[in-house]
Design a protein around this motif. Sequence first.
Motif, PDB file in Angstrom:
ATOM      1  N   GLY A  41       0.805  -1.277  -0.102  1.00 54.93           N
ATOM      2  CA  GLY A  41       0.131   0.013  -0.120  1.00 54.93           C
ATOM      3  C   GLY A  41       0.700   1.171  -0.120  1.00 54.93           C
ATOM      4  N   ASP A  42       2.113   1.226   0.461  1.00 57.83           N
ATOM      5  CA  ASP A  42       2.881   2.226   0.449  1.00 57.83           C
ATOM      6  C   ASP A  42       3.526   2.558  -1.109  1.00 57.83           C
ATOM      7  OD1 ASP A  42       3.035   2.747   3.067  1.00 57.83           O
ATOM      8  OD2 ASP A  42       4.824   1.513   3.314  1.00 57.83           O
ATOM      9  N   ARG A  43       3.559   3.836  -1.409  1.00 53.02           N
ATOM     10  CA  ARG A  43       4.239   4.249  -2.789  1.00 53.02           C
ATOM     11  C   ARG A  43       5.614   4.620  -2.662  1.00 53.02           C
ATOM     12  NH1 ARG A  43       1.910   8.769  -4.130  1.00 53.02           N
ATOM     13  NH2 ARG A  43       2.140   8.514  -6.558  1.00 53.02           N
ATOM     14  N   ILE A  44       6.415   4.022  -3.695  1.00 53.81           N
ATOM     15  CA  ILE A  44       7.643   4.384  -3.780  1.00 53.81           C
ATOM     16  C   ILE A  44       8.058   4.685  -4.953  1.00 53.81           C
ATOM     17  CG2 ILE A  44       8.285   2.731  -1.957  1.00 53.81           C
ATOM     18  CD1 ILE A  44       9.302   0.845  -3.952  1.00 53.81           C
ATOM     19  N   LEU A  56      11.461  -3.269  -3.743  1.00 53.04           N
ATOM     20  CA  LEU A  56      10.029  -3.985  -3.386  1.00 53.04           C
ATOM     21  C   LEU A  56       9.285  -4.599  -4.408  1.00 53.04           C
ATOM     22  CD1 LEU A  56       9.347  -2.128  -0.214  1.00 53.04           C
ATOM     23  CD2 LEU A  56      10.068  -4.287  -0.186  1.00 53.04           C
ATOM     24  N   ASP A  57       8.669  -5.473  -4.459  1.00 50.09           N
ATOM     25  CA  ASP A  57       7.563  -5.857  -5.530  1.00 50.09           C
ATOM     26  C   ASP A  57       6.474  -5.130  -5.579  1.00 50.09           C
ATOM     27  OD1 ASP A  57       9.241  -8.074  -5.685  1.00 50.09           O
ATOM     28  OD2 ASP A  57       7.796  -9.582  -5.236  1.00 50.09           O
ATOM     29  N   GLY A  58       5.857  -4.820  -6.594  1.00 50.08           N
ATOM     30  CA  GLY A  58       4.882  -3.613  -6.713  1.00 50.08           C
ATOM     31  C   GLY A  58       4.232  -3.523  -8.033  1.00 50.08           C
ATOM     32  N   ILE A  59       3.156  -2.688  -8.056  1.00 46.41           N
ATOM     33  CA  ILE A  59       2.444  -2.210  -9.498  1.00 46.41           C
ATOM     34  C   ILE A  59       3.066  -1.107  -9.750  1.00 46.41           C
ATOM     35  CG2 ILE A  59      -0.008  -2.118 -10.406  1.00 46.41           C
ATOM     36  CD1 ILE A  59       0.518  -4.772  -9.557  1.00 46.41           C
ATOM     37  N   LEU A  60       3.136  -0.846 -11.189  1.00 43.93           N
ATOM     38  CA  LEU A  60       3.730   0.572 -11.914  1.00 43.93           C
ATOM     39  C   LEU A  60       2.510   1.435 -11.900  1.00 43.93           C
ATOM     40  CD1 LEU A  60       6.229   1.974 -13.379  1.00 43.93           C
ATOM     41  CD2 LEU A  60       5.115   1.004 -15.444  1.00 43.93           C
ATOM     42  N   GLU A  61       2.944   2.591 -11.422  1.00 44.17           N
ATOM     43  CA  GLU A  61       1.780   3.545 -11.403  1.00 44.17           C
ATOM     44  C   GLU A  61       2.013   4.665 -12.451  1.00 44.17           C
ATOM     45  OE1 GLU A  61       1.448   5.529  -7.508  1.00 44.17           O
ATOM     46  OE2 GLU A  61      -0.243   4.102  -6.849  1.00 44.17           O
ATOM     47  N   SER A  62       3.279   4.659 -12.931  1.00 46.55           N
ATOM     48  CA  SER A  62       3.724   5.531 -14.119  1.00 46.55           C
ATOM     49  C   SER A  62       3.265   5.081 -15.494  1.00 46.55           C
ATOM     50  CB  SER A  62       5.271   5.591 -14.230  1.00 46.55           C
ATOM     51  OG  SER A  62       5.946   6.383 -13.092  1.00 46.55           O
ATOM     52  N   ASN A  63       3.400   5.686 -16.434  1.00 48.36           N
ATOM     53  CA  ASN A  63       2.950   5.137 -17.860  1.00 48.36           C
ATOM     54  C   ASN A  63       3.702   4.157 -18.366  1.00 48.36           C
ATOM     55  OD1 ASN A  63       0.719   7.203 -17.799  1.00 48.36           O
ATOM     56  ND2 ASN A  63       2.277   8.670 -18.793  1.00 48.36           N
ATOM     57  N   VAL A 103       3.653  -0.429  -3.580  1.00 46.33           N
ATOM     58  CA  VAL A 103       4.183  -1.638  -3.111  1.00 46.33           C
ATOM     59  C   VAL A 103       3.024  -2.782  -2.886  1.00 46.33           C
ATOM     60  CG1 VAL A 103       5.208  -2.704  -0.980  1.00 46.33           C
ATOM     61  CG2 VAL A 103       5.914  -0.493  -1.986  1.00 46.33           C
ATOM     62  N   THR A 104       3.299  -3.895  -3.404  1.00 42.87           N
ATOM     63  CA  THR A 104       2.230  -5.002  -2.966  1.00 42.87           C
ATOM     64  C   THR A 104       2.714  -6.239  -2.075  1.00 42.87           C
ATOM     65  OG1 THR A 104       3.013  -6.152  -5.055  1.00 42.87           O
ATOM     66  CG2 THR A 104       1.360  -4.685  -5.431  1.00 42.87           C
ATOM     67  N   ARG A 105       4.001  -6.191  -1.775  1.00 46.69           N
ATOM     68  CA  ARG A 105       4.390  -7.343  -1.044  1.00 46.69           C
ATOM     69  C   ARG A 105       5.538  -6.796  -0.068  1.00 46.69           C
ATOM     70  NH1 ARG A 105       5.135 -10.162  -5.993  1.00 46.69           N
ATOM     71  NH2 ARG A 105       3.446 -11.581  -6.487  1.00 46.69           N
ATOM     72  N   ASN A 106       5.800  -7.055   1.033  1.00 50.98           N
ATOM     73  CA  ASN A 106       6.768  -6.491   1.993  1.00 50.98           C
ATOM     74  C   ASN A 106       8.013  -7.270   1.462  1.00 50.98           C
ATOM     75  OD1 ASN A 106       6.611  -9.038   3.154  1.00 50.98           O
ATOM     76  ND2 ASN A 106       5.584  -8.312   4.610  1.00 50.98           N
ATOM     77  N   GLU A 107       9.129  -6.974   2.235  1.00 53.36           N
ATOM     78  CA  GLU A 107      10.222  -7.341   1.850  1.00 53.36           C
ATOM     79  C   GLU A 107      10.681  -8.782   2.177  1.00 53.36           C
ATOM     80  OE1 GLU A 107      15.001  -5.543   2.472  1.00 53.36           O
ATOM     81  OE2 GLU A 107      13.496  -6.386   4.259  1.00 53.36           O
ATOM     82  N   HIS A 108      10.024  -9.395   3.097  1.00 51.44           N
ATOM     83  CA  HIS A 108       9.911 -10.872   3.594  1.00 51.44           C
ATOM     84  C   HIS A 108       9.179 -11.667   2.384  1.00 51.44           C
ATOM     85  CE1 HIS A 108      10.105 -14.545   5.827  1.00 51.44           C
ATOM     86  NE2 HIS A 108       8.656 -14.593   5.541  1.00 51.44           N
ATOM     87  N   ASP A 109       8.370 -10.805   1.337  1.00 44.38           N
ATOM     88  CA  ASP A 109       7.835 -11.755   0.540  1.00 44.38           C
ATOM     89  C   ASP A 109       8.259 -11.595  -0.662  1.00 44.38           C
ATOM     90  OD1 ASP A 109       6.262 -13.192   2.514  1.00 44.38           O
ATOM     91  OD2 ASP A 109       4.755 -11.876   2.603  1.00 44.38           O
ATOM     92  N   SER A 110       9.148 -10.606  -0.695  1.00 52.06           N
ATOM     93  CA  SER A 110       9.442 -10.043  -2.308  1.00 52.06           C
ATOM     94  C   SER A 110      10.258 -11.289  -3.035  1.00 52.06           C
ATOM     95  CB  SER A 110      10.393  -8.999  -2.187  1.00 52.06           C
ATOM     96  OG  SER A 110      11.488  -9.448  -1.453  1.00 52.06           O
ATOM     97  N   ALA A 111      10.191 -11.153  -4.317  1.00 50.06           N
ATOM     98  CA  ALA A 111      11.031 -11.960  -5.484  1.00 50.06           C
ATOM     99  C   ALA A 111      12.307 -12.009  -4.788  1.00 50.06           C
ATOM    100  CB  ALA A 111      10.980 -11.424  -6.561  1.00 50.06           C
ATOM    101  N   ILE A 112      13.217 -11.148  -4.484  1.00 51.32           N
ATOM    102  CA  ILE A 112      14.518 -11.172  -3.977  1.00 51.32           C
ATOM    103  C   ILE A 112      14.494 -12.258  -2.833  1.00 51.32           C
ATOM    104  CG2 ILE A 112      16.428  -9.785  -2.866  1.00 51.32           C
ATOM    105  CD1 ILE A 112      15.890  -7.574  -4.593  1.00 51.32           C
ATOM    106  N   THR A 113      13.641 -11.929  -2.096  1.00 51.10           N
ATOM    107  CA  THR A 113      13.996 -12.713  -0.678  1.00 51.10           C
ATOM    108  C   THR A 113      13.673 -14.292  -1.099  1.00 51.10           C
ATOM    109  OG1 THR A 113      13.323 -10.857   0.639  1.00 51.10           O
ATOM    110  CG2 THR A 113      12.909 -12.972   1.758  1.00 51.10           C
ATOM    111  N   ARG A 114      12.579 -14.416  -1.800  1.00 44.90           N
ATOM    112  CA  ARG A 114      12.065 -15.897  -2.226  1.00 44.90           C
ATOM    113  C   ARG A 114      13.420 -16.562  -2.939  1.00 44.90           C
ATOM    114  NH1 ARG A 114       7.530 -13.479  -3.910  1.00 44.90           N
ATOM    115  NH2 ARG A 114       7.925 -13.563  -6.275  1.00 44.90           N
ATOM    116  N   ILE A 115      14.448 -15.635  -3.651  1.00 43.66           N
ATOM    117  CA  ILE A 115      15.685 -16.023  -4.298  1.00 43.66           C
ATOM    118  C   ILE A 115      16.597 -16.521  -3.158  1.00 43.66           C
ATOM    119  CG2 ILE A 115      17.445 -15.651  -5.895  1.00 43.66           C
ATOM    120  CD1 ILE A 115      15.490 -14.411  -7.831  1.00 43.66           C
ATOM    121  N   LEU A 116      16.698 -15.514  -2.132  1.00 45.24           N
ATOM    122  CA  LEU A 116      17.722 -15.749  -1.443  1.00 45.24           C
ATOM    123  C   LEU A 116      17.267 -16.667  -0.110  1.00 45.24           C
ATOM    124  CD1 LEU A 116      18.355 -11.882  -0.089  1.00 45.24           C
ATOM    125  CD2 LEU A 116      19.619 -13.335  -1.997  1.00 45.24           C
TER     126      LEU A 116
END
Length: 623
Positions: free
Chosen positions: A180-183, A193-200, A239-252
């Motif tokens: 829910g946070d915007r970065i 962090l994983d998320g949805i693109l808000e830019s064009n 942001v759609t996932r926190n750091e613990h559930d992100s793609a990077i964390t899954r690989i780590l």
Amino acid sequence: MTETTETPEIAILSNSTCGCPYCDHDHSENSLLQKLRKRHPFWALLLSNGARLIFGTIFFIGGILTHKNTTASLVLFIASALVAGIDVMWTAFKSLFTGHLFSEQFLMTIAAIGALIIGKPAESSAVMLFYLLGSSLEERATQQTSRSIHALADLRPRIAHRIKEDGSIVDHAPCELQPGDRIRVFAGERVPLDGILESNLAQLDYSALTGESIPKLIEEKGEILAGAINGHNAVDILVTRNEHDSAITRILDLAQRASLRKTKIETFTARFARVYTPIVVILAALLAFLPPLFITGATLTEWGYRALNFLVISCPCALVISVPLAFISGMGNASRRGILIRGSTSLDALNDTATCVFDKTGTLTTGQFTVRRIVNADSISEEQLTYYASVAEQYASHPIAEAIRNLRPDLLGEMPCSIEEWAGKGVRAKIGEKNVLAGNRAWLEENSVFVPDDTGATLGATLVHVALNNIWIGTFYIEDTLRASAKEAVQRLRELGVSRIAIFSGDTQNVTLETGRQLGVDAAFGAMMPEDKLKHLDNERSVTKGKTIFVGDGINDAPALRLADVGIAMGGLGTDAAIEAADVVVMTDELNRIPDAVAIAHKTVRIVRQNVVFILLIKISLL
């Protein structure tokens, strides 16, 4: 306005209690000392190798100076042996119950005890001090390498720019943000962090995450994964996932699990002791018990004394000093060439390398695209084709377009009347009264342009077709560039005895096969996810009898770097996850440093073996 909040340092791939990046290698101190350190911080200094070496040496010198007072001298020598050798003795005691009886610690302990029994307490103390000195020197060299590796990884930023409701930016550690946070991710930064693109539109480099060499174009509302590198423009992400559930964390997490499957490598000293110790112990036992049985007048006391002398002389004091010094010298030689090796076990394993597996994108290739071939229609010259394509692509953001622009840098700034860029397809430009289309086959055919079948080999190439006034006029064949040293590095590895070389990549199978063909490797596998690399790496390890090394640079390589007998990260371009997971870090992007490391390992082990032969010859002559 930008605010910055202090955040604790985030440790990647490190759940160790000992301070090292991972705990599956040998430590110079056993678990007893580690537990004491953890429970009582004061012991951290008092039980360090350096402190024990200092106090042990002081007691040893005191024993020499008080030699006229037999009792005081004996007490000081015993104290020296206990201080310097507590970990050795404890390990030897534990080996009685673990089935690993014949270790170097066991031989050192019985030799020290034997020296006390025969009235040579100074030798008992010296045995333990020499062993501790060798361990301390090796520990110091390993810690220096680890500090250099951590410093290299710490160059990577670990912040996320959160957008507040008033539009201002606040910097946070990624772990502090929630869905829910915007970065905002600025040009060239890594998505935290994983998320949805808000830019064009966003152009993202996923090479470190997936191994794909060509950047992806993400449209508004498209999913973006943590670990990607942003292109030329700043983008906003929900942001759609926190750091613990992100793609990077899954690989780590996958890398952490892979480390548990890693085969533990025996040190050279341990392998030598596994053969040497039982021989010495058996010979000492035979020397003590056989003569009284077969020689008239021989007593067990006399021959037992001789057996203890035999044990003391056979104790590998010179070995436990010369072997660490040789490996320290090898690690120092490597560091001067920009190769950081975490410890002697990694250097020793490099000596036995039989299989080398390379990641492709960013490791064997530069990640920069160049035009390898141009096919022009009969109705137009190659120079004219290049002119139209370069002008049409001069403002396109895709790296493929940059490869075409580089053919005619003199044309930069020659603005066509109008230009449109269609994400994932190509560009449309109007140059004077002429309409130019440049892009993939589907884009041209969508605009009613007939594109002939690809002429010549297209394996491994990305094709950009060009049309003038809706008539095809030519095609550019564009490829990721092999590093200049790639072929030489592969050839040198062959000469050094590496019998099998393979390529793993997240790029397409065709592109990977073409890279493998150019380099002459034994196998090439494309379209691989991190878990696929682990599966294939297991297969590669079973093909040959020697050790397997894996060379990579991306986040997606971290699990394979952990699982390989020796993981080598290209630190010049590598991600912090790859660097932390590796046993060896090459501080530049020079592939020739890999055969250099193998050659240094060969030379180091050869010197160690020469030392062993020389030491054994001396002991035999003394016996």
